[in-house]
Enzyme design. Structure first.
Site, short mmCIF file in Angstrom:
data_model
loop_
_atom_site.label_atom_id
_atom_site.label_comp_id
_atom_site.label_asym_id
_atom_site.label_seq_id
_atom_site.Cartn_x
_atom_site.Cartn_y
_atom_site.Cartn_z
N ARG A 18 -57.02 22.06 -95.30
CA ARG A 18 -57.28 21.62 -93.92
C ARG A 18 -58.51 22.33 -93.37
NH1 ARG A 18 -52.59 20.48 -90.53
NH2 ARG A 18 -54.23 19.71 -89.17
N CYS A 57 -46.89 17.76 -95.31
CA CYS A 57 -47.80 18.36 -94.32
C CYS A 57 -47.27 19.68 -93.76
CB CYS A 57 -48.06 17.37 -93.20
SG CYS A 57 -46.60 16.93 -92.26
N ASP A 111 -42.30 14.05 -95.23
CA ASP A 111 -42.41 14.78 -93.95
C ASP A 111 -41.00 14.91 -93.40
OD1 ASP A 111 -43.36 15.96 -91.62
OD2 ASP A 111 -44.22 14.12 -90.79
N ARG A 121 -53.76 18.53 -79.26
CA ARG A 121 -52.48 18.08 -79.83
C ARG A 121 -51.61 17.68 -78.66
NH1 ARG A 121 -48.70 20.63 -84.53
NH2 ARG A 121 -50.43 19.70 -85.68
N HIS A 171 -51.83 11.42 -87.13
CA HIS A 171 -52.22 12.80 -87.46
C HIS A 171 -53.41 12.72 -88.41
CE1 HIS A 171 -52.10 16.99 -87.76
NE2 HIS A 171 -50.96 17.20 -88.39
N GLN A 177 -54.89 15.70 -90.67
CA GLN A 177 -53.97 16.02 -91.77
C GLN A 177 -54.21 15.07 -92.94
OE1 GLN A 177 -51.10 18.35 -91.98
NE2 GLN A 177 -51.44 17.76 -94.08
N1 CP Z 1 -49.13 20.07 -90.69
C1 CP Z 1 -49.40 20.53 -89.46
O1 CP Z 1 -50.09 19.91 -88.65
O2 CP Z 1 -48.85 21.76 -89.19
P1 CP Z 1 -48.73 22.43 -87.77
O3 CP Z 1 -47.81 21.59 -86.94
O4 CP Z 1 -48.16 23.79 -88.05
O5 CP Z 1 -50.10 22.50 -87.14
N1 NVA Z 2 -44.30 14.27 -88.11
C1 NVA Z 2 -44.37 15.67 -87.75
C2 NVA Z 2 -45.64 16.28 -88.25
C3 NVA Z 2 -45.76 17.76 -87.99
C4 NVA Z 2 -47.05 18.33 -88.45
C5 NVA Z 2 -44.24 15.82 -86.25
O1 NVA Z 2 -44.88 15.05 -85.51
O2 NVA Z 2 -43.50 16.67 -85.81
#
Ligand code: CP
Ligand code: NVA
Length: 308
Positions: free
Chosen positions: A292, A266, A227, A108, A135, A138
């Site tokens: 997931r 998400c 989101d 990540r 993402h 997801q």
């Molecule tokens: N939706 C998601 O990716 O959650 P986290 O940021 O908690 O991993």
């Molecule tokens: N769009 C959000 C998704 C978190 C899972 C972010 O990037 O923070």
């Protein structure tokens, strides 16, 4: 060996194979505990190395359970404990070590180029666990959830996104091209998908429509996605952006305009959805989050070339 970086780059038939495998695996786990192994222990002896340069709850836990249920193990590295950034060790050398010590790498990151650079030097699969531009794990899982709840292929459903044009929406757009579903996006004019996304949409002759009126965007919807307005590391004037999105809140009134729709998010959530929608019967966010695990197991198997 396959990488999993962007839905755009993965053939539609492979994405469908992942979902079919996930369904089969989920169906036979009903009586099992979280850490019980799937039959056949397909990833026995394999190590998934994970690294999070940004916060995570769900992705971290779901990859842990996913690899565990496949009988592999995971190790989570903290970026501030490596030599990679502050210590000046190169991605090339880091990748060499990861490839020698581990069997797959989940990253990540706040930098899309880093994923590409790692991919160049790794000899093991890399999985994108969220980047500024996408993402993918997801959204593939969300396609699974939609089809599971609606009991129909997603190509036969009307999907709506209400919110910012962010990484999650970019992956939803890619999914709408790969799985051929209609997508309506509701957002303020100033926050529409960027030029390169718009070109990608046009090039693929997709049926994505953008609305600056949320009521129009939710008309006829089977699924409403949303989101946070402010994503992690979103360097904006937060107050102003929240104000710009004031009319795009998912409220009971808005949901009344699409009575057959389910609500998905998400997570984590912010102020974009009202509590009484988030906790309503239409909201399926907890089922969405748990799925997931199931889909990521099949993503791992795809990466390892072990999808049945
Ligand atoms: N939706 C998601 O990716 O959650 P986290 O940021 O908690 O991993
Ligand atoms: N769009 C959000 C998704 C978190 C899972 C972010 O990037 O923070």
């Amino acid at each position: 060996m396959k990488h999993f970086i962007n839905l755009k780059d993965i053939p539609a038939k492979d994405l469908r194979r992942i979902l079919i495998d996930a369904k089969k695996r989920k169906n036979v786990r009903k009586k099992l505990n979280n850490l019980d192994s799937d039959k056949g222990t397909p990833l026995k002896g394999k190590l998934l190395i994970q690294m999070f340069e940004k916060s995570s709850l769900r992705t971290r836990l779901s990859f842990f359970l996913a690899i565990s249920q496949l009988s592999g193990r995971t190790l989570t590295l903290r970026p501030d404990e490596l030599h990679l950034s502050k210590g000046g060790e190169s991605i090339e050398d880091t990748a060499k070590i990861l490839s020698n010590f581990g069997d797959a790498f989940m990253l990540r990151t706040d930098n899309d180029k880093k994923l590409e650079e790692f991919k160049k030097h790794l000899t093991i699969p890399i999985i994108n666990g969220l980047s500024p531009s996408s993402h993918p794990t997801q959204i593939l899982s969300d396609v699974f959830t939609v089809e599971e709840i609606k009991k129909k292929p997603i190509s036969k459903l009307n999907i709506t996104w209400i919110g910012d044009s962010n990484n999650v929406l970019n992956s939803l757009i890619a999914a709408s091209i790969k799985f051929s579903f209609k997508l309506k996006v509701g957002c303020p004019k100033k926050y529409q998908p960027n030029k390169s996304m718009m070109n990608y949409i046009k090039k693929n002759k997709n049926k994505i429509t953008i609305y600056n009126d949320p009521k129009k965007a939710v008309e006829g919807a089977d699924v409403i996605f949303s989101d946070k307005v402010i994503s992690m590391n979103d360097k904006v004037n937060k107050k102003r952006k929240l104000r710009d999105f004031k009319n795009f809140k998912i409220s009971k009134n808005l949901m009344k305009k699409c009575p057959r729709a389910i609500f998905l998010h998400c997570l984590p959530r912010g102020s974009e959805v009202d509590e009484n929608v988030f906790k309503s019967k239409q909201s399926k966010v907890w089922q969405q989050a748990l799925n997931r695990v199931h889909v990521q197991k099949s993503i791992l198997l795809y990466c390892f070339g072990k999808l049945r």
